[in-house]
Motif scaffolding. Structure first.
Motif, PDB file in Angstrom:
ATOM      1  N   ILE A 263       0.953  -0.996   0.084  1.00 39.63           N
ATOM      2  CA  ILE A 263       0.220   0.147  -0.043  1.00 39.63           C
ATOM      3  C   ILE A 263       0.964   1.195   0.060  1.00 39.63           C
ATOM      4  CG2 ILE A 263      -1.911   1.323   1.025  1.00 39.63           C
ATOM      5  CD1 ILE A 263      -2.570  -1.594   2.505  1.00 39.63           C
TER       6      ILE A 263
ATOM      7  N   LYS B  16      -3.232   5.324   4.258  1.00 40.88           N
ATOM      8  CA  LYS B  16      -2.652   4.092   3.965  1.00 40.88           C
ATOM      9  C   LYS B  16      -2.902   3.303   5.306  1.00 40.88           C
ATOM     10  CE  LYS B  16       1.503   5.435   2.736  1.00 40.88           C
ATOM     11  NZ  LYS B  16       1.141   6.906   2.911  1.00 40.88           N
ATOM     12  N   SER B  17      -2.478   3.985   6.512  1.00 45.29           N
ATOM     13  CA  SER B  17      -2.732   3.010   7.887  1.00 45.29           C
ATOM     14  C   SER B  17      -4.001   2.938   8.059  1.00 45.29           C
ATOM     15  CB  SER B  17      -2.035   3.754   8.961  1.00 45.29           C
ATOM     16  OG  SER B  17      -0.514   3.900   8.514  1.00 45.29           O
TER      17      SER B  17
ATOM     18  N   LEU C  17      -5.225   0.014   5.845  1.00 45.03           N
ATOM     19  CA  LEU C  17      -4.811  -1.339   6.565  1.00 45.03           C
ATOM     20  C   LEU C  17      -5.630  -1.829   7.624  1.00 45.03           C
ATOM     21  CD1 LEU C  17      -2.598  -3.483   6.581  1.00 45.03           C
ATOM     22  CD2 LEU C  17      -1.163  -2.288   8.165  1.00 45.03           C
TER      23      LEU C  17
ATOM     24  N   ALA D 274      -2.314  -0.491  12.645  1.00 41.75           N
ATOM     25  CA  ALA D 274      -1.271   0.574  12.580  1.00 41.75           C
ATOM     26  C   ALA D 274      -1.598   1.946  12.943  1.00 41.75           C
ATOM     27  CB  ALA D 274      -1.235   0.776  10.845  1.00 41.75           C
TER      28      ALA D 274
ATOM     29  N   THR E  43       3.833   7.085   9.822  1.00 42.70           N
ATOM     30  CA  THR E  43       4.459   5.578   9.573  1.00 42.70           C
ATOM     31  C   THR E  43       5.751   5.731   8.960  1.00 42.70           C
ATOM     32  OG1 THR E  43       2.305   4.877   8.920  1.00 42.70           O
ATOM     33  CG2 THR E  43       4.110   3.555   8.079  1.00 42.70           C
TER      34      THR E  43
ATOM     35  N   THR F  90       7.986  -0.017   7.497  1.00 42.68           N
ATOM     36  CA  THR F  90       6.659  -0.912   6.870  1.00 42.68           C
ATOM     37  C   THR F  90       6.126  -1.693   7.728  1.00 42.68           C
ATOM     38  OG1 THR F  90       8.156  -2.684   6.442  1.00 42.68           O
ATOM     39  CG2 THR F  90       7.576  -0.941   4.597  1.00 42.68           C
TER      40      THR F  90
ATOM     41  N   GLU G 221       3.375  -5.035   8.373  1.00 43.54           N
ATOM     42  CA  GLU G 221       2.902  -5.839   7.652  1.00 43.54           C
ATOM     43  C   GLU G 221       1.704  -6.930   8.407  1.00 43.54           C
ATOM     44  OE1 GLU G 221       5.380  -8.485   5.641  1.00 43.54           O
ATOM     45  OE2 GLU G 221       6.837  -6.802   5.273  1.00 43.54           O
TER      46      GLU G 221
ATOM     47  N   ASP H 256       1.910  -1.891   4.966  1.00 44.55           N
ATOM     48  CA  ASP H 256       1.435  -0.436   4.912  1.00 44.55           C
ATOM     49  C   ASP H 256       2.769  -0.044   5.193  1.00 44.55           C
ATOM     50  OD1 ASP H 256       0.839   2.221   5.435  1.00 44.55           O
ATOM     51  OD2 ASP H 256       0.382   1.777   7.620  1.00 44.55           O
ATOM     52  N   THR H 257       3.262   1.155   3.981  1.00 47.58           N
ATOM     53  CA  THR H 257       4.537   1.661   3.832  1.00 47.58           C
ATOM     54  C   THR H 257       4.428   3.094   4.163  1.00 47.58           C
ATOM     55  OG1 THR H 257       4.124   2.335   1.559  1.00 47.58           O
ATOM     56  CG2 THR H 257       5.199  -0.054   1.841  1.00 47.58           C
TER      57      THR H 257
ATOM     58  N   THR I  61       9.929   1.531   1.293  1.00 50.53           N
ATOM     59  CA  THR I  61       8.812   1.588   0.460  1.00 50.53           C
ATOM     60  C   THR I  61       9.375   0.932  -0.752  1.00 50.53           C
ATOM     61  OG1 THR I  61       7.609   3.416   1.953  1.00 50.53           O
ATOM     62  CG2 THR I  61       7.056   2.833  -0.210  1.00 50.53           C
TER      63      THR I  61
END
Length: 463
Positions: free
Chosen positions: A226, A234-235, A238, A247, A256, A259, A261, A275-276, A294
């Motif tokens: 992501i 993004k978080s 997730l 996250a 963030t 990463t 996972e 999640d990057t 990322t």
């Protein structure tokens, strides 16, 4: 590994539990068990029938260790093909160790990793690919990987390979026979039928090889990165996918920095979401390292979700996003790319239509409100060819099998070329022998100690 030894190991996971199962296998398994087991009805284990259960106590001299239920399996009608005893005791780690130590003092040896299954293979209870499927079955964590492992353990893959090998072996015998009569210029192998067989083998091998792409992702899960600029959600996405606060979410851009996972099973298929860190220009050393990671995760991922912020969309940002999307497509042409617009709740229908004129494939959702999450899951599933799985076709998941199939196909194509060019039978026989060798490697008809050691070393103790 000495097969004459009687081996013992804990067959259930280590640690305390309601019950534990201790497995003993070998020529003296029943005799040794009888020495430490006292039946409540005074029965002697050596005189009992196979596949029977017996209630009693494990004793060390006058000391009673535990009340247990003992299962008796006489060879060859057991998992290993040898006499096997399974002792179901209470799950105290102290009791487990006391029973195992007692059995060791009575002459048993501690089993090595995978030794019970190796004995099953060596005693003809399983072929090698079925034995490997046992480990896959234990490791399966979703419906799809479980289904594939069960099919392989039942011999679906083995039987397909064995049938092709047998047919090829029959023609190989006729080709070899021709060599014995080379001076008389006779042909025992019908070349037309042989061509048909080679074409059929080639077709099956290519299908099995192609299935590895699906099998590998089903077995290991599909990594999904992501990515996007900082603070686009993004978080939050997730967390919405996982339905938990996995996250950290905040309004601060760059929250963030590493990463994160986690895994999710969607319709029986495992997905590993990553999640990057947000991609942007920054002077922060730690954040810069996160951004570098990322790009590393994008390289490793099989699917990329590029997330954009719906609350900041205008003509200028849409042009910029369009350029970034094209850049990602050019940089990773073989990776499926999902462009997802988050914070849909901040957009009007007119704005949504306008956005789609710039990026037609754009998906809309609200991670915070969990709106559009199911649609995103459906899009992810569309990248996985589950047709073979639904049709119960053979799917290859093992890298060793995949390698052997590639080598077998290479030899079969040499045989095919030999038939087309009418090369001599002795040269064709060499290629056929090599193809048979690689077929045999899969099922264990061709094996060596190093190969077996590598395979069974990956098993858990007690299996």
């Amino acid at each position: 590994m000495i097969l004459q030894d009687t081996i013992v190991a804990l067959a259930t996971p280590s640690g305390a539990g309601a019950i534990a199962v201790i497995r003993v296998s070998g020529k003296n398994a029943i005799k040794v068990a009888e020495e430490v087991f006292e039946s409540v009805k005074g029965k002697k284990l050596t005189k009992q029938k196979t596949h029977t259960l017996h209630l009693g106590h494990i004793v060390d001299g006058d000391r009673v260790i535990d009340q247990v239920l003992t299962s008796l399996f006489k060879g060859p009608n057991s998992y290993t093909g040898e006499d096997t005893v399974e002792i179901s005791c209470h799950g105290s780690t102290f009791i487990q160790q006391q029973i195992i130590q007692l059995l060791l003092r009575k002459g048993c040896k501690m089993a090595q990793a995978g030794e019970f299954t190796m004995r099953a293979f060596l005693n003809g209870k399983l072929d090698l690919s079925q034995a490997e499927a046992v480990a896959d079955l234990i490791a399966s964590d979703n419906e799809a990987s479980h289904q594939i492992a069960m099919q392989q353990m039942r011999g679906g893959f083995s039987s397909e390979i064995a049938k092709l090998r047998e047919e090829l072996l029959n023609f190989a015998s006729l080709i070899e026979l021709e060599l014995d009569f080379s001076e008389e210029d006779v042909e025992f192998a019908d070349r037309t039928q042989f061509r048909e067989l080679i074409q059929r083998i080639e077709f099956v091998l290519k299908r099995l090889i192609d299935s590895f792409a699906v099998g590998n992702v089903i077995k290991n899960g599909i990594p999904v990165a992501i990515v996007g600029e900082p603070n686009v959600g993004k978080s939050t996405l997730l967390n919405a996918l996982l339905n938990e606060e996995r996250a950290i979410v905040s309004e601060i851009a760059g929250t963030t920095r590493d990463t994160i996972e986690d895994e999710l099973v969607i319709d029986g298929i495992g997905f590993r979401f990553i999640d990057t860190a947000g991609i942007r220009e920054t002077k922060d050393v730690v954040e810069s390292i996160g951004i570098q990671k990322t790009f590393e995760k994008i390289e490793a991922a099989q699917v990329v979700i590029y997330l954009i912020d719906g609350g900041k969309l205008n003509e200028s940002t849409l042009e910029k996003i369009k350029v970034e999307v094209e850049k990602l497509k050019n940089q990773y042409p073989l990776k499926p790319l999902l462009v997802v617009c988050n914070k849909r709740d901040l957009l009007s229908e007119e704005q949504i239509t306008s956005c789609q004129t710039y990026i037609p494939e754009l998906l809309f959702m609200s991670a915070k409100e969990k709106e559009g999450v199911e649609g995103l899951k459906d899009s992810l599933l569309s990248f996985v060819n589950t047709g073979a799985l639904r049709n119960n076709e053979t799917i290859v998941t093992n890298t060793r099998h995949y390698d052997a199939l590639l080598k077998a196909l290479e030899e079969i194509e040499k045989v095919k070329w030999g038939l087309q060019t009418n090369i001599s039978a002795d040269l064709m026989a060499i290629d056929i022998r090599q193809a048979l060798y690689y077929f045999g490697e899969i099922t264990g008809q061709v094996s060596n100690d190093e190969l077996l050691g590598n395979i069974f070393a990956n098993f858990c103790i007690g299996k």
